[in-house]
Design an enzyme around this catalytic site. Structure first.
Site, mmCIF file in Angstrom:
data_model
loop_
_atom_site.group_PDB
_atom_site.id
_atom_site.type_symbol
_atom_site.label_atom_id
_atom_site.label_comp_id
_atom_site.label_asym_id
_atom_site.label_seq_id
_atom_site.Cartn_x
_atom_site.Cartn_y
_atom_site.Cartn_z
ATOM 1 N N ASN A 1 62.465 -42.963 -15.171
ATOM 2 C CA ASN A 1 62.066 -41.579 -15.100
ATOM 3 C C ASN A 1 61.875 -41.123 -16.768
ATOM 4 O O ASN A 1 62.059 -40.309 -16.317
ATOM 5 C CB ASN A 1 64.145 -41.260 -14.994
ATOM 6 N N GLU B 1 71.549 -39.046 -32.041
ATOM 7 C CA GLU B 1 70.413 -39.244 -31.388
ATOM 8 C C GLU B 1 69.067 -39.869 -31.948
ATOM 9 O O GLU B 1 68.621 -40.155 -32.382
ATOM 10 C CB GLU B 1 70.086 -39.032 -29.687
ATOM 11 N N TYR C 1 73.072 -46.414 -25.733
ATOM 12 C CA TYR C 1 72.959 -46.048 -24.885
ATOM 13 C C TYR C 1 74.969 -46.378 -24.730
ATOM 14 O O TYR C 1 75.136 -46.859 -23.538
ATOM 15 C CB TYR C 1 72.604 -46.839 -23.996
ATOM 16 N N HIS D 1 64.141 -39.140 -22.177
ATOM 17 C CA HIS D 1 65.271 -38.809 -21.699
ATOM 18 C C HIS D 1 65.596 -37.521 -22.524
ATOM 19 O O HIS D 1 64.520 -37.186 -23.310
ATOM 20 C CB HIS D 1 65.699 -40.441 -23.245
ATOM 21 N N LYS E 1 60.068 -42.966 -22.462
ATOM 22 C CA LYS E 1 60.661 -44.030 -21.817
ATOM 23 C C LYS E 1 58.924 -45.367 -21.831
ATOM 24 O O LYS E 1 57.994 -44.864 -21.320
ATOM 25 C CB LYS E 1 61.435 -43.691 -20.669
HETATM 26 P P1 IDP Z 1 70.540 -38.318 -18.268
HETATM 27 O O1 IDP Z 1 68.806 -39.853 -19.076
HETATM 28 O O2 IDP Z 1 69.853 -37.695 -17.145
HETATM 29 O O3 IDP Z 1 70.442 -37.648 -19.581
HETATM 30 P P2 IDP Z 1 71.887 -40.024 -17.964
HETATM 31 O O4 IDP Z 1 73.417 -40.138 -16.242
HETATM 32 O O5 IDP Z 1 72.814 -40.056 -19.123
HETATM 33 O O6 IDP Z 1 70.684 -39.569 -17.062
HETATM 34 O O7 IDP Z 1 71.609 -42.492 -17.614
HETATM 35 C C1 IDP Z 1 70.740 -42.482 -18.398
HETATM 36 C C2 IDP Z 1 69.643 -43.236 -18.345
HETATM 37 O O8 IDP Z 1 70.583 -44.500 -17.116
HETATM 38 C C3 IDP Z 1 69.057 -42.913 -17.260
HETATM 39 O O9 IDP Z 1 68.068 -41.218 -17.636
HETATM 40 C C4 IDP Z 1 68.321 -43.240 -16.285
HETATM 41 O O10 IDP Z 1 67.349 -44.252 -16.567
HETATM 42 C C5 IDP Z 1 68.777 -44.707 -15.928
HETATM 43 N N1 IDP Z 1 70.261 -44.857 -14.907
HETATM 44 C C6 IDP Z 1 70.883 -43.133 -14.732
HETATM 45 N N2 IDP Z 1 71.813 -43.632 -13.697
HETATM 46 C C7 IDP Z 1 71.370 -44.741 -13.210
HETATM 47 C C8 IDP Z 1 71.733 -45.862 -11.317
HETATM 48 O O11 IDP Z 1 72.002 -45.416 -10.819
HETATM 49 N N3 IDP Z 1 70.791 -46.526 -11.349
HETATM 50 C C9 IDP Z 1 69.592 -47.052 -12.543
HETATM 51 N N4 IDP Z 1 69.418 -46.218 -13.305
HETATM 52 C C10 IDP Z 1 69.700 -45.236 -13.798
HETATM 53 MG MG MG Z 2 72.115 -38.885 -20.883
#
Ligand code: IDP
Ligand code: MG
Length: 143
Positions: free
Chosen positions: A113, A127, A50, A116, A10
């Site tokens: 984070n 994807e 997304y 992905h 990312k």
């Molecule tokens: P994942 O990437 O571990 O699969 P997902 O729940 O699919 O997690 O969420 C997609 C992305 O959205 C996350 O990787 C993160 O960058 C962002 N995200 C998820 N939860 C939050 C939140 O509570 N606040 C802000 N960003 C979030």
């Molecule tokens: Mg996800």
């Protein structure tokens, strides 16, 4: 059990100079790179990618983050790819990620984070197709 997954390094991790270290961990974990590119996502591409999160409160800031600076989508291959790669990256929130995982090492918080990872075999194929055409995927390379 599928053998493909989509990773994205990312914008935060690319900008912080972690690209090489992250790719090294992915390769050392036994994944083969089938395709990879550095790209600056458009808003519509990020929103499409997304789409499943459209109704979530963080959707707007997630899209803004993903289009802020370039990222690096990578199509990966390995037996049990989806599960093994998600184990390698750790929990969504690095505060909950296991020691040694990519998110524990390189992520700042639940939004920024670092990487992905696809969450199912079906989504992995969708994807990968979002970023790569079939002829961009490495196939049966031999010396
Ligand atoms: P994942 O990437 O571990 O699969 P997902 O729940 O699919 O997690 O969420 C997609 C992305 O959205 C996350 O990787 C993160 O960058 C962002 N995200 C998820 N939860 C939050 C939140 O509570 N606040 C802000 N960003 C979030
Ligand atoms: Mg996800």
């Amino acid at each position: 059990m599928g053998n493909k997954t989509l990773a994205i390094i990312k914008p935060d991790a690319v900008g912080n100079g972690y690209t090489g270290a992250i790719i090294d961990k992915i390769i050392k974990a036994g994944f083969k790179i089938k395709a990879m590119k550095m790209t600056h996502l458009t808003k519509s591409s990020a929103e499409g990618f997304y789409a499943v999160h459209t109704e979530r409160p963080f959707f707007g800031e997630l899209v803004e983050f993903m289009i802020s600076t370039p990222c690096i989508p990578i199509a990966l291959e390995k037996e049990n790819a989806v599960e093994d790669y998600r184990k390698l990256i750790g929990a969504t929130d690095p505060a909950n990620a296991a020691e040694g995982t990519i998110r524990k090492l390189f992520a700042k918080d639940i939004q920024f984070n670092a990487v992905h990872g696809s969450d199912s075999d079906e989504n992995a194929l969708k994807e990968i197709a979002h970023f790569f055409s079939t002829d961009e995927l490495l196939n049966n390379y031999s010396e």
